[in-house]
Write a protein that holds these residues in place. Structure first.
Motif, PDB file in Angstrom:
ATOM      1  N   VAL A 192      -7.072  -2.611   3.477  1.00 19.57           N
ATOM      2  CA  VAL A 192      -8.004  -2.071   4.460  1.00 19.57           C
ATOM      3  C   VAL A 192      -8.629  -0.789   3.923  1.00 19.57           C
ATOM      4  O   VAL A 192      -8.026  -0.064   3.128  1.00 19.57           O
ATOM      5  N   ALA A 193      -9.843  -0.513   4.352  1.00 24.29           N
ATOM      6  CA  ALA A 193     -10.539   0.727   4.000  1.00 24.29           C
ATOM      7  C   ALA A 193     -11.336   1.150   5.223  1.00 24.29           C
ATOM      8  O   ALA A 193     -12.375   0.564   5.526  1.00 24.29           O
ATOM      9  N   LEU A 201     -15.877  -0.634  -6.159  1.00 22.19           N
ATOM     10  CA  LEU A 201     -14.523  -0.562  -5.617  1.00 22.19           C
ATOM     11  C   LEU A 201     -14.150  -1.816  -4.834  1.00 22.19           C
ATOM     12  O   LEU A 201     -13.001  -2.277  -4.907  1.00 22.19           O
ATOM     13  N   VAL A 202     -15.085  -2.384  -4.103  1.00 16.06           N
ATOM     14  CA  VAL A 202     -14.782  -3.634  -3.400  1.00 16.06           C
ATOM     15  C   VAL A 202     -14.422  -4.726  -4.406  1.00 16.06           C
ATOM     16  O   VAL A 202     -13.476  -5.496  -4.194  1.00 16.06           O
ATOM     17  N   ASP A 203     -15.146  -4.782  -5.507  1.00 21.19           N
ATOM     18  CA  ASP A 203     -14.836  -5.772  -6.543  1.00 21.19           C
ATOM     19  C   ASP A 203     -13.427  -5.566  -7.089  1.00 21.19           C
ATOM     20  O   ASP A 203     -12.676  -6.536  -7.274  1.00 21.19           O
ATOM     21  N   LEU A 232      -9.192  -8.632   2.613  1.00 15.36           N
ATOM     22  CA  LEU A 232      -9.707  -7.273   2.441  1.00 15.36           C
ATOM     23  C   LEU A 232     -10.655  -6.994   3.598  1.00 15.36           C
ATOM     24  O   LEU A 232     -11.593  -7.762   3.843  1.00 15.36           O
ATOM     25  N   ALA A 233     -10.420  -5.900   4.309  1.00 16.70           N
ATOM     26  CA  ALA A 233     -11.265  -5.537   5.450  1.00 16.70           C
ATOM     27  C   ALA A 233     -11.715  -4.090   5.286  1.00 16.70           C
ATOM     28  O   ALA A 233     -10.877  -3.187   5.137  1.00 16.70           O
ATOM     29  N   PHE A 234     -13.027  -3.863   5.292  1.00 13.91           N
ATOM     30  CA  PHE A 234     -13.534  -2.502   5.157  1.00 13.91           C
ATOM     31  C   PHE A 234     -14.691  -2.285   6.119  1.00 13.91           C
ATOM     32  O   PHE A 234     -15.429  -3.213   6.462  1.00 13.91           O
ATOM     33  N   THR A 235     -14.850  -1.046   6.546  1.00 13.96           N
ATOM     34  CA  THR A 235     -15.821  -0.743   7.593  1.00 13.96           C
ATOM     35  C   THR A 235     -17.125  -0.215   7.015  1.00 13.96           C
ATOM     36  O   THR A 235     -17.185   0.289   5.898  1.00 13.96           O
ATOM     37  N   PHE A 236     -18.174  -0.329   7.818  1.00 12.56           N
ATOM     38  CA  PHE A 236     -19.457   0.285   7.524  1.00 12.56           C
ATOM     39  C   PHE A 236     -20.150   0.590   8.844  1.00 12.56           C
ATOM     40  O   PHE A 236     -19.742   0.089   9.905  1.00 12.56           O
TER      41      PHE A 236
END
Length: 244
Positions: free
Chosen positions: A97-98, A113-115, A127-131
């Protein structure tokens, strides 16, 4: 607060016991302090560019794993190394998570970084990340404008709390941002539209860097991701990338 509640809703699984969890940019382990958290402390890893946060997290959660990452980040680590690869953890993760990490970096940093984070996923991991979508209205009935306008008003409020004033031309900045797929707001009132070619800010002048991406643009950047709207009364959307 409530980060575990947020991510568990986004990935559709409230029970993370027995799972290896990597919290990228996890600060002092805020996700563990959510009363709803079901993360085993000994199976939790945190990577962060702020050494003081890592040290504080170690004291609060000594059974967890804390990794300092000396990568350059505007304000949070202005003396760090640009484009530094992730530390070798010799571990894969069921959940990565991010939270509010790529809301403060360049688009290039996010893509790099996601890669790299995807490469740390275990089979069937997520993988879960916010925007933050600048055009999305997060709290209709509570705040009249979209997320970008909320940020501008918040910057003015923070300036007042510091005992200073920030002369932000909100209507002008709103007009410039209206057609943008992505943008960066630096130090409260320096707006960059769909470019990373920002001026040089000495470390002592680096205060804030807020990155925004429309939901439609994130679907273009990450076509293999599921892009989800905010939950848990948050303003942040979520990208979920699954391995398998």
């Amino acid at each position: 607060m409530g980060q575990f509640t947020y991510f568990s809703q986004q990935v559709g699984e409230p029970v993370w016991r027995g799972k290896n969890v990597l919290d990228f940019g996890g600060n002092i382990g805020n996700i563990l302090s959510d009363p709803n958290s079901t993360i085993d402390h000994e199976r939790y890893w945190c990577i962060d560019v702020a050494k003081e946060s890592i040290e504080s997290g170690k004291k609060s959660y000594p059974e967890s794993h804390w990794v300092s990452y000396d990568r350059y980040c505007f304000f949070f680590n202005p003396h760090g190394v640009p484009n530094l690869t992730l530390p070798d953890l010799d571990q894969t993760f069921d959940y990565i998570v991010a939270y509010s990490v790529f809301t403060n970096t360049t688009r290039t940093d996010m893509l790099q970084l996601v890669d790299q984070l995807e490469g740390l996923l275990a089979n069937n991991g997520a993988l879960a990340f916010t925007f933050i979508d600048p055009h999305y209205v997060s709290w209709p009935g509570q705040f009249h404008g979209n997320n970008f306008e909320w940020r501008l008003e918040r910057e003015k409020e923070l300036a007042r709390e510091r005992g200073s004033t920030l002369d932000i031309d909100v209507p002008s900045l709103m007009s410039r941002a209206q057609p943008a797929d992505w943008l960066m707001l630096v130090n409260g009132d320096d707006l960059y539209i769909e470019t990373e070619a920002i001026q040089t800010y000495e470390p002592e002048r680096q205060r804030t860097c807020h990155a925004f991406y429309s939901e439609e643009y994130m679907k273009i950047l990450f076509p293999h991701a599921t892009v989800l709207p905010p939950v848990n009364n948050e303003m942040q959307h979520c990208c979920v990338i699954r391995n398998g």
